[in-house]
Design an enzyme around this catalytic site. Structure first.
Site, PDB file in Angstrom:
ATOM      1  N   GLU A 357       0.844  -1.203   0.000  1.00 33.14           N
ATOM      2  CA  GLU A 357       0.000   0.000   0.000  1.00 33.14           C
ATOM      3  C   GLU A 357       0.874   1.245   0.000  1.00 33.14           C
ATOM      4  O   GLU A 357       0.508   2.271  -0.555  1.00 33.14           O
ATOM      5  CB  GLU A 357      -0.904   0.000   1.243  1.00 33.14           C
ATOM      6  CG  GLU A 357      -2.001   1.062   1.219  1.00 33.14           C
ATOM      7  CD  GLU A 357      -1.564   2.414   1.737  1.00 33.14           C
ATOM      8  OE1 GLU A 357      -2.254   3.399   1.491  1.00 33.14           O
ATOM      9  OE2 GLU A 357      -0.505   2.497   2.385  1.00 33.14           O
ATOM     10  N   GLU A 358       2.053   1.122   0.640  1.00 34.34           N
ATOM     11  CA  GLU A 358       2.825   2.336   0.949  1.00 34.34           C
ATOM     12  C   GLU A 358       3.655   2.872  -0.213  1.00 34.34           C
ATOM     13  O   GLU A 358       3.978   4.052  -0.224  1.00 34.34           O
ATOM     14  CB  GLU A 358       3.758   2.081   2.142  1.00 34.34           C
ATOM     15  CG  GLU A 358       3.051   1.776   3.460  1.00 34.34           C
ATOM     16  CD  GLU A 358       2.322   2.981   4.045  1.00 34.34           C
ATOM     17  OE1 GLU A 358       2.347   4.050   3.435  1.00 34.34           O
ATOM     18  OE2 GLU A 358       1.725   2.831   5.125  1.00 34.34           O
ATOM     19  N   HIS A 457       4.237   6.595  10.311  1.00 33.09           N
ATOM     20  CA  HIS A 457       5.430   6.690   9.452  1.00 33.09           C
ATOM     21  C   HIS A 457       6.681   7.159  10.202  1.00 33.09           C
ATOM     22  O   HIS A 457       7.633   7.633   9.571  1.00 33.09           O
ATOM     23  CB  HIS A 457       5.190   7.623   8.248  1.00 33.09           C
ATOM     24  CG  HIS A 457       4.213   7.080   7.242  1.00 33.09           C
ATOM     25  ND1 HIS A 457       4.097   7.583   5.975  1.00 33.09           N
ATOM     26  CD2 HIS A 457       3.293   6.082   7.320  1.00 33.09           C
ATOM     27  CE1 HIS A 457       3.146   6.922   5.302  1.00 33.09           C
ATOM     28  NE2 HIS A 457       2.641   6.009   6.113  1.00 33.09           N
TER      29      HIS A 457
HETATM   30 ZN   LIG Z   1      -1.483   2.524   5.833  1.00 30.61          ZN
END
Ligand SMILES: [Zn+2]
Length: 494
Positions: A357-358, A457
């Site tokens: 996803e990232e 993050h």
């Molecule tokens: Zn995420």
């Protein structure tokens, strides 16, 4: 989560539109004692038809079982502490794929690994110091705390030294023009709106700042900058840099902490500032990885699918507990609870642990390529990718008629307050966006996001940020909604 946050920001103003038909329906219902504003559970004929008493009893049993079950937390502990950070292409991401597949087999699901080609970018050295600035004490420099952004190119091994030009936004950079930018290190000092975040609009604050991380380096490169830095996106004041995806710019790109961004901006307002910057990440060849798919086959309509999901990859600084190990493990627990209670949904409940996803969404793209011909039989998709904090309810991208049918489901969750059904005009999860665009009713778990961007993050996205009781609530919400969508009389209308 990444790109969907951008759309969230643009449209978040609209998000306060709690489904108006529900509000009207509730205002016409008799009040319960205690809370004078609470609506009595009174169902429309369509709701009654879809949710007979036996199904409501099953949903209540699922909730109770999930709230008493730490399966998700134990799985999250393994993913984060035993396996660790899970960036795409890493050995840990590979181990996590194998682990989740084995655990889903252990609870009796039919498990497939579906191939995904993912980028493999690895962090290197990352240091910086100011080597010239107004008022500098002779023979000194100042350390700057920073981290490379995903996809950043490298400086020479010994680093580069250049003047820093600090701007508050894109307009200021463009006004400077190539003459004052070429050959320099650009710093975007865009502030994260902490008040919005504290007031519950954290994703809107994120959406306002994150374009600088996403396209700031490319914009600076286009004006001849030799490197680009952004002020970290987030609201933690603990000198923590915040990484994340950034559009390939062909120049080294990093995020400095909010504190260091302010320092540089303050000094450069006084005069010349020069920085020695060293970032040595590497882009390695793409790697074969996998989405993990685990099916609990439906008893009546196995071809009809309800997706419950989160993403297995994470950033590398922390261990990806809130982004998004939590989403994966609550989806796993949704299936585990049904198996424990020997409840078989009418339609197939499909657990998906998404890969990548990232750093570009290749897992979502691969699934769409392989399964788009079946999307007419994907009756709903849920993703949890906004943390592990107390769930308030669900974001919904579906017709108002479909949304209105789900009121009895959140009625089951009322004991812990997860009653919000919030209509949003975009996909509530990045990995389910293609399905959503194809018309599949899409749901996202809506968590209390006030602390999410303290950790997201950063190196502080670790297991201790997850409260076991809140994770159980998320698992209960996912399990109850997943089973309801898979067992209601008719699939949700589109
Ligand atoms: Zn995420």
């Amino acid at each position: 989560m990444i790109n969907n946050h951008l759309t969230r920001s643009i449209l978040a103003v609209l998000c306060t539109l709690i489904l108006p038909n529900l509000a009207n329906a509730q205002s016409q219902q008799p009040k319960t004692k205690g809370n004078p504003f609470a609506a009595a559970p009174q169902m429309s004929p369509a709701q009654q038809e879809n949710f007979p008493l036996q199904l409501l009893d099953e949903l209540a049993a699922i909730k109770t079982a999930a709230l008493g079950d730490d399966y998700a937390y134990h799985q999250l502990a393994h993913l984060t502490e035993n396996i660790g950070p899970r960036p795409t292409g890493s050995l840990q991401a590979k181990a996590a794929v194998d682990y989740v597949a084995a655990e889903l087999r252990k609870i009796g699901l039919d498990v497939q690994l579906e191939e995904v080609k993912v980028p493999h970018w690895v962090r290197g050295a990352e240091t910086a110091e100011l080597v010239e600035y107004p008022g500098q004490a002779e023979g000194t420099s100042q350390k700057i705390v920073l981290t490379a952004l995903g996809g950043s190119t490298a400086t020479p091994a010994e680093g580069l030294i250049a003047d820093v030009v600090a701007v508050n936004n894109f307009d200021e950079l463009k006004a400077l023009g190539r003459d004052q930018v070429a050959g320099k290190i650009v710093l975007f000092n865009e502030l994260f709106d902490k008040q919005k975040s504290a007031a519950g609009l954290a994703f809107m604050a994120y959406g306002e700042s994150v374009p600088y991380r996403g396209s700031g380096p490319k914009t600076a490169a286009d004006l001849g900058a030799v490197a680009a830095l952004v002020r970290s996106v987030g609201d933690a004041d603990f000198r923590l840099p915040h990484t994340g995806w950034s559009s390939p710019a062909g120049i080294p790109a990093g995020a400095v902490t909010a504190e260091d961004a302010q320092l540089i901006a303050d000094l450069s307002a006084q005069g010349r500032v020069r920085m020695h910057l060293t970032l040595t990440p590497q882009k390695l060849p793409d790697v074969t990885s996998y989405n993990v798919i685990g099916d609990l086959k439906g008893s009546e309509h196995p071809e009809q699918v309800v997706v419950v999901s989160g993403h297995l990859d994470s950033w590398d600084l922390g261990t990806g507990a809130i982004d998004d190990g939590a989403g994966v493990v609550v989806a796993m627990q949704a299936a585990e609870v049904l198996q424990k209670l020997h409840l078989r949904p009418k339609r197939t409940l499909r657990v998906i642990a998404w890969m990548d996803e990232e750093t570009g969404g290749s897992g979502n793209q691969a699934y769409t390529k392989d399964h788009s011909s079946e999307f007419s039989n994907h009756v709903a998709a849920i993703e949890s990718d906004a943390g592990a904090a107390h769930p308030l309810g669900f974001d919904l991208k579906m017709t108002a008629t479909a949304a209105g049918l789900l009121q009895p489901v959140v009625g089951v969750l009322e004991s812990f307050g997860a009653t919000v059904l919030q209509a949003i005009p975009y996909s509530p999860g990045a990995d389910i966006s293609a399905m959503s665009e194809a018309g599949v009713p899409a749901l996202g778990l809506l968590q209390d996001g006030r602390t999410y961007f303290h950790y997201h993050h950063t190196a502080a996205d670790t297991l201790d940020k997850v409260v076991p009781g809140e994770l159980r609530e998320n698992a209960a919400a996912m399990a109850v909604m997943g089973y309801a969508l898979a067992s209601m009389k008719s699939p949700l209308p589109r």
